[in-house]
Design a protein around this motif. Structure first.
Motif, PDB file in Angstrom:
ATOM      1  N   ILE A   1       0.846  -1.198   0.000  1.00  0.00           N
ATOM      2  CA  ILE A   1       0.000   0.000   0.000  1.00  0.00           C
ATOM      3  C   ILE A   1       0.882   1.249   0.000  1.00  0.00           C
ATOM      4  CG2 ILE A   1      -1.753   1.291   1.278  1.00  0.00           C
ATOM      5  CD1 ILE A   1      -2.737  -1.388   0.069  1.00  0.00           C
ATOM      6  N   ARG A   2       1.929   1.256   0.826  1.00  0.00           N
ATOM      7  CA  ARG A   2       2.838   2.407   0.870  1.00  0.00           C
ATOM      8  C   ARG A   2       3.465   2.670  -0.494  1.00  0.00           C
ATOM      9  NH1 ARG A   2       3.439   3.731   6.158  1.00  0.00           N
ATOM     10  NH2 ARG A   2       3.391   2.034   7.633  1.00  0.00           N
TER      11      ARG A   2
ATOM     12  N   PHE B   1       1.576   6.955  -6.509  1.00  0.00           N
ATOM     13  CA  PHE B   1       0.401   7.750  -6.859  1.00  0.00           C
ATOM     14  C   PHE B   1       0.660   9.235  -6.618  1.00  0.00           C
ATOM     15  CE2 PHE B   1      -3.388   9.815  -5.070  1.00  0.00           C
ATOM     16  CZ  PHE B   1      -4.198   9.819  -6.186  1.00  0.00           C
ATOM     17  N   ILE B   2       1.180   9.565  -5.444  1.00  0.00           N
ATOM     18  CA  ILE B   2       1.456  10.962  -5.098  1.00  0.00           C
ATOM     19  C   ILE B   2       2.487  11.552  -6.046  1.00  0.00           C
ATOM     20  CG2 ILE B   2       2.474  12.452  -3.312  1.00  0.00           C
ATOM     21  CD1 ILE B   2       1.112  10.533  -1.253  1.00  0.00           C
ATOM     22  N   ARG B   3       3.544  10.814  -6.335  1.00  0.00           N
ATOM     23  CA  ARG B   3       4.563  11.297  -7.273  1.00  0.00           C
ATOM     24  C   ARG B   3       3.962  11.554  -8.645  1.00  0.00           C
ATOM     25  NH1 ARG B   3       9.509   7.426  -5.530  1.00  0.00           N
ATOM     26  NH2 ARG B   3      10.186   8.672  -3.761  1.00  0.00           N
ATOM     27  N   SER B   4       3.083  10.670  -9.082  1.00  0.00           N
ATOM     28  CA  SER B   4       2.446  10.825 -10.386  1.00  0.00           C
ATOM     29  C   SER B   4       1.570  12.071 -10.426  1.00  0.00           C
ATOM     30  CB  SER B   4       1.612   9.584 -10.712  1.00  0.00           C
ATOM     31  OG  SER B   4       0.961   9.741 -11.936  1.00  0.00           O
ATOM     32  N   VAL B   5       0.779  12.292  -9.383  1.00  0.00           N
ATOM     33  CA  VAL B   5      -0.080  13.480  -9.318  1.00  0.00           C
ATOM     34  C   VAL B   5       0.764  14.741  -9.321  1.00  0.00           C
ATOM     35  CG1 VAL B   5      -1.672  14.775  -7.841  1.00  0.00           C
ATOM     36  CG2 VAL B   5      -2.026  12.333  -8.196  1.00  0.00           C
ATOM     37  N   LEU B   6       1.820  14.772  -8.514  1.00  0.00           N
ATOM     38  CA  LEU B   6       2.681  15.950  -8.462  1.00  0.00           C
ATOM     39  C   LEU B   6       3.368  16.201  -9.797  1.00  0.00           C
ATOM     40  CD1 LEU B   6       4.253  15.575  -4.897  1.00  0.00           C
ATOM     41  CD2 LEU B   6       2.375  17.054  -5.624  1.00  0.00           C
ATOM     42  N   SER B   7       3.769  15.139 -10.470  1.00  0.00           N
ATOM     43  CA  SER B   7       4.394  15.277 -11.786  1.00  0.00           C
ATOM     44  C   SER B   7       3.422  15.873 -12.792  1.00  0.00           C
ATOM     45  CB  SER B   7       4.890  13.908 -12.261  1.00  0.00           C
ATOM     46  OG  SER B   7       5.352  13.982 -13.574  1.00  0.00           O
ATOM     47  N   GLN B   8       2.188  15.389 -12.787  1.00  0.00           N
ATOM     48  CA  GLN B   8       1.165  15.915 -13.697  1.00  0.00           C
ATOM     49  C   GLN B   8       0.898  17.394 -13.411  1.00  0.00           C
ATOM     50  OE1 GLN B   8      -0.602  14.149 -16.263  1.00  0.00           O
ATOM     51  NE2 GLN B   8       1.137  12.785 -15.888  1.00  0.00           N
ATOM     52  N   LEU B   9       0.819  17.762 -12.141  1.00  0.00           N
ATOM     53  CA  LEU B   9       0.586  19.154 -11.775  1.00  0.00           C
ATOM     54  C   LEU B   9       1.761  20.038 -12.192  1.00  0.00           C
ATOM     55  CD1 LEU B   9      -1.032  18.766  -8.251  1.00  0.00           C
ATOM     56  CD2 LEU B   9      -2.149  19.426 -10.376  1.00  0.00           C
ATOM     57  N   ALA B  10       2.980  19.531 -12.044  1.00  0.00           N
ATOM     58  CA  ALA B  10       4.161  20.296 -12.426  1.00  0.00           C
ATOM     59  C   ALA B  10       4.190  20.564 -13.935  1.00  0.00           C
ATOM     60  CB  ALA B  10       5.425  19.555 -12.003  1.00  0.00           C
ATOM     61  N   GLN B  11       3.499  19.725 -14.699  1.00  0.00           N
ATOM     62  CA  GLN B  11       3.409  19.920 -16.148  1.00  0.00           C
ATOM     63  C   GLN B  11       2.222  20.804 -16.523  1.00  0.00           C
ATOM     64  OE1 GLN B  11       3.515  16.117 -18.175  1.00  0.00           O
ATOM     65  NE2 GLN B  11       4.919  15.314 -16.640  1.00  0.00           N
TER      66      GLN B  11
END
Length: 107
Positions: free
Chosen positions: A24-25, A31-41
């Protein structure tokens, strides 16, 4: 990036899914890294029935600092935002009402 996730959240998801907590961790961190990456783009990230994350562009502007009694310049910035979906907002309001207020009798 924070490497520590709330233990109670991880334990709850593990109990519900039957997966190990370390699995789960790993998923939540990815998941968090993916969301942050998408936002950074500059992309908007939608979650079904939960809401959306997006980035707001704030132009450079002039302002005033009341404490120091002087004008200041604020540089251009990009601010992450979250907007609740209608279903999630309604669910949280109703559940919070039930869990936090309980069954109070009105005298």
């Amino acid at each position: 990036m924070a490497k520590r996730l709330p233990d109670d959240l991880v334990a709850e998801i593990a109990a519900e899914t039957g997966l190990y907590q370390y699995q789960i961790r790993l998923v939540l961190i990815a998941f968090i890294r993916s969301v942050l990456s998408q936002l950074a783009q500059g992309k908007t990230v939608h979650f079904l029935s939960l809401g959306k994350f997006w980035v707001r562009h704030m132009k450079a502007r002039k302002g005033f600092i009341p404490y120091h009694q002087r004008p200041t310049e604020y540089p251009e910035s990009f601010v992450p935002k979250f907007t609740w979906g209608r279903r999630a907002y309604a669910f949280v309001r109703e559940e919070a009402k039930r869990n936090l207020l309980g069954n109070r009798s009105h005298d």
